[in-house]
Motif scaffolding. Structure first.
Motif, PDB file in Angstrom:
ATOM      1  N   ALA A   1      -3.305  46.494  -1.497  1.00  0.00           N
ATOM      2  CA  ALA A   1      -3.955  45.811  -0.372  1.00  0.00           C
ATOM      3  C   ALA A   1      -4.330  44.384  -0.783  1.00  0.00           C
ATOM      4  O   ALA A   1      -4.917  44.169  -1.859  1.00  0.00           O
ATOM      5  N   LEU A   2      -3.973  43.436   0.056  1.00  0.00           N
ATOM      6  CA  LEU A   2      -4.238  42.010  -0.213  1.00  0.00           C
ATOM      7  C   LEU A   2      -5.002  41.428   0.965  1.00  0.00           C
ATOM      8  O   LEU A   2      -4.599  41.594   2.114  1.00  0.00           O
ATOM      9  N   LYS A   3      -6.130  40.781   0.674  1.00  0.00           N
ATOM     10  CA  LYS A   3      -6.901  40.117   1.716  1.00  0.00           C
ATOM     11  C   LYS A   3      -6.728  38.609   1.534  1.00  0.00           C
ATOM     12  O   LYS A   3      -6.895  38.094   0.411  1.00  0.00           O
ATOM     13  N   ILE A   4      -6.411  37.922   2.631  1.00  0.00           N
ATOM     14  CA  ILE A   4      -6.259  36.466   2.557  1.00  0.00           C
ATOM     15  C   ILE A   4      -7.597  35.847   2.932  1.00  0.00           C
ATOM     16  O   ILE A   4      -8.028  35.925   4.082  1.00  0.00           O
ATOM     17  N   LEU A   5      -8.282  35.287   1.958  1.00  0.00           N
ATOM     18  CA  LEU A   5      -9.635  34.775   2.175  1.00  0.00           C
ATOM     19  C   LEU A   5      -9.616  33.357   2.733  1.00  0.00           C
ATOM     20  O   LEU A   5     -10.563  32.930   3.383  1.00  0.00           O
ATOM     21  N   ASP A   6      -8.561  32.629   2.420  1.00  0.00           N
ATOM     22  CA  ASP A   6      -8.430  31.255   2.905  1.00  0.00           C
ATOM     23  C   ASP A   6      -7.108  31.176   3.662  1.00  0.00           C
ATOM     24  O   ASP A   6      -6.051  31.468   3.078  1.00  0.00           O
ATOM     25  N   PRO A   7      -7.155  30.802   4.960  1.00  0.00           N
ATOM     26  CA  PRO A   7      -5.932  30.830   5.773  1.00  0.00           C
ATOM     27  C   PRO A   7      -4.789  29.994   5.204  1.00  0.00           C
ATOM     28  O   PRO A   7      -3.631  30.270   5.462  1.00  0.00           O
ATOM     29  N   ARG A   8      -5.111  28.985   4.404  1.00  0.00           N
ATOM     30  CA  ARG A   8      -4.040  28.165   3.810  1.00  0.00           C
ATOM     31  C   ARG A   8      -3.127  29.002   2.917  1.00  0.00           C
ATOM     32  O   ARG A   8      -1.970  28.663   2.689  1.00  0.00           O
ATOM     33  N   MET A   9      -3.683  30.126   2.422  1.00  0.00           N
ATOM     34  CA  MET A   9      -2.895  30.958   1.517  1.00  0.00           C
ATOM     35  C   MET A   9      -1.771  31.701   2.225  1.00  0.00           C
ATOM     36  O   MET A   9      -0.875  32.234   1.569  1.00  0.00           O
ATOM     37  N   ASN A  10      -1.817  31.731   3.571  1.00  0.00           N
ATOM     38  CA  ASN A  10      -0.711  32.344   4.319  1.00  0.00           C
ATOM     39  C   ASN A  10       0.625  31.695   3.959  1.00  0.00           C
ATOM     40  O   ASN A  10       1.661  32.338   3.986  1.00  0.00           O
ATOM     41  N   ASP A  11       0.567  30.409   3.639  1.00  0.00           N
ATOM     42  CA  ASP A  11       1.807  29.688   3.277  1.00  0.00           C
ATOM     43  C   ASP A  11       2.148  29.831   1.799  1.00  0.00           C
ATOM     44  O   ASP A  11       3.168  29.315   1.346  1.00  0.00           O
ATOM     45  N   TYR A  12       1.260  30.468   1.054  1.00  0.00           N
ATOM     46  CA  TYR A  12       1.453  30.530  -0.404  1.00  0.00           C
ATOM     47  C   TYR A  12       1.209  31.941  -0.934  1.00  0.00           C
ATOM     48  O   TYR A  12       0.524  32.106  -1.938  1.00  0.00           O
TER      49      TYR A  12
ATOM     50  N   PRO B   1     -11.216  29.447  -7.377  1.00  0.00           N
ATOM     51  CA  PRO B   1     -10.848  30.507  -6.424  1.00  0.00           C
ATOM     52  C   PRO B   1      -9.336  30.517  -6.173  1.00  0.00           C
ATOM     53  O   PRO B   1      -8.684  29.476  -6.213  1.00  0.00           O
ATOM     54  N   THR B   2      -8.818  31.695  -5.909  1.00  0.00           N
ATOM     55  CA  THR B   2      -7.386  31.807  -5.588  1.00  0.00           C
ATOM     56  C   THR B   2      -7.183  31.969  -4.082  1.00  0.00           C
ATOM     57  O   THR B   2      -6.054  31.984  -3.605  1.00  0.00           O
ATOM     58  N   GLY B   3      -8.290  32.160  -3.338  1.00  0.00           N
ATOM     59  CA  GLY B   3      -8.179  32.348  -1.891  1.00  0.00           C
ATOM     60  C   GLY B   3      -7.692  33.736  -1.508  1.00  0.00           C
ATOM     61  O   GLY B   3      -7.383  33.984  -0.343  1.00  0.00           O
ATOM     62  N   LEU B   4      -7.647  34.622  -2.495  1.00  0.00           N
ATOM     63  CA  LEU B   4      -7.117  35.966  -2.264  1.00  0.00           C
ATOM     64  C   LEU B   4      -8.051  36.998  -2.856  1.00  0.00           C
ATOM     65  O   LEU B   4      -8.806  36.709  -3.793  1.00  0.00           O
TER      66      LEU B   4
ATOM     67  N   SER C   1      -9.391  48.420 -10.816  1.00  0.00           N
ATOM     68  CA  SER C   1      -8.755  48.976  -9.608  1.00  0.00           C
ATOM     69  C   SER C   1      -9.743  49.091  -8.461  1.00  0.00           C
ATOM     70  O   SER C   1      -9.339  49.175  -7.303  1.00  0.00           O
ATOM     71  N   ASP C   2     -11.054  49.101  -8.770  1.00  0.00           N
ATOM     72  CA  ASP C   2     -12.041  49.217  -7.689  1.00  0.00           C
ATOM     73  C   ASP C   2     -12.653  47.870  -7.304  1.00  0.00           C
ATOM     74  O   ASP C   2     -13.556  47.797  -6.483  1.00  0.00           O
ATOM     75  N   TYR C   3     -12.167  46.777  -7.891  1.00  0.00           N
ATOM     76  CA  TYR C   3     -12.704  45.441  -7.566  1.00  0.00           C
ATOM     77  C   TYR C   3     -12.202  44.998  -6.194  1.00  0.00           C
ATOM     78  O   TYR C   3     -10.999  45.087  -5.901  1.00  0.00           O
ATOM     79  N   GLN C   4     -13.137  44.502  -5.383  1.00  0.00           N
ATOM     80  CA  GLN C   4     -12.772  44.062  -4.030  1.00  0.00           C
ATOM     81  C   GLN C   4     -13.195  42.626  -3.748  1.00  0.00           C
ATOM     82  O   GLN C   4     -13.085  42.157  -2.615  1.00  0.00           O
ATOM     83  N   GLY C   5     -13.707  41.959  -4.780  1.00  0.00           N
ATOM     84  CA  GLY C   5     -14.188  40.586  -4.595  1.00  0.00           C
ATOM     85  C   GLY C   5     -13.049  39.579  -4.681  1.00  0.00           C
ATOM     86  O   GLY C   5     -11.880  39.948  -4.849  1.00  0.00           O
TER      87      GLY C   5
END
Ligand SMILES: O=c1ccn([C@H]2C[C@H](O)[C@@H](COP(=O)(O)OP(=O)(O)OP(=O)(O)O)O2)c(=O)[nH]1
Ligand SMILES: [Mg+2]
Length: 149
Positions: free
Chosen positions: A5-16, A49-52, A88-92
């Motif tokens: 599961a991947l959460k995109i925290l910064d919308p700019r990361m959609n392109d990356y 930050p990686t934005g992810l 494996s349980d990290y969600q930050g």
């Protein structure tokens, strides 16, 4: 292929989105999700930050953040923690500790590839407390005990 599961925290990361550069690549490049360039002075360390964020969820896996060889060898940009371990349980947010171990300032640009992530299997173990081990060929020899050449 294993899904994580991947959460995109910064919308700019959609392109990356992190992707394997070649079929045989082990690592997924992580980028510096910055608004403006930052200067890493020699000897300094910044949390980038990686934005992810990822949630591996399965305790039989972990992720490891490693330096990129080009940045490390040519520019001295490695990791302040040397290696990053993602539980494996990290969600930050996935963060990269960028350390300039070199002699010159390094300007880190927004979205520049900074480090790489690999996903590895993990074996959970339990300890069997003993007084003596079954003897091995090596025994307690280490730290160069087998010689140099
Ligand atoms: O380079 C890294 C290293 C760690 N982490 C996150 C994911 C990891 O699961 C969590 C905790 O890392 P670690 O266990 O290495 O740090 P700690 O100092 O032991 O912190 P904690 O007490 O939270 O476990 O921090 C990162 O985002 N980047
Ligand atoms: Mg820990």
């Amino acid at each position: 292929m294993k899904k994580i599961a991947l959460k995109i925290l910064d919308p700019r990361m959609n392109d990356y989105l992190p992707a394997y550069a070649t079929e045989g690549s082990a690592g997924l490049d992580l980028r510096a999700c910055l608004d403006t360039a930052i200067t890493l002075e020699p000897g300094t360390c910044e949390l980038i930050p990686t934005g992810l964020s990822i949630h591996i969820a399965d305790p039989a896996y972990a992720a490891i953040i490693l330096p990129r060889s080009g940045l490390g060898h040519k520019h001295g940009i490695v990791l302040g923690n040397l290696v990053g371990l993602i539980d494996s349980d990290y969600q930050g947010p996935l963060m990269v500790s960028a350390w300039n171990r070199g002699q010159h300032a390094f300007v880190l640009q927004p979205m520049e590839r900074l480090a790489q992530l690999i996903v590895v299997p993990v074996q959970h173990i339990e300890f069997d407390i003993v007084c003596d081990f079954d003897e091995s060929t090596r025994g307690a020899g280490g730290f160069g005990s087998t010689g140099r050449a």
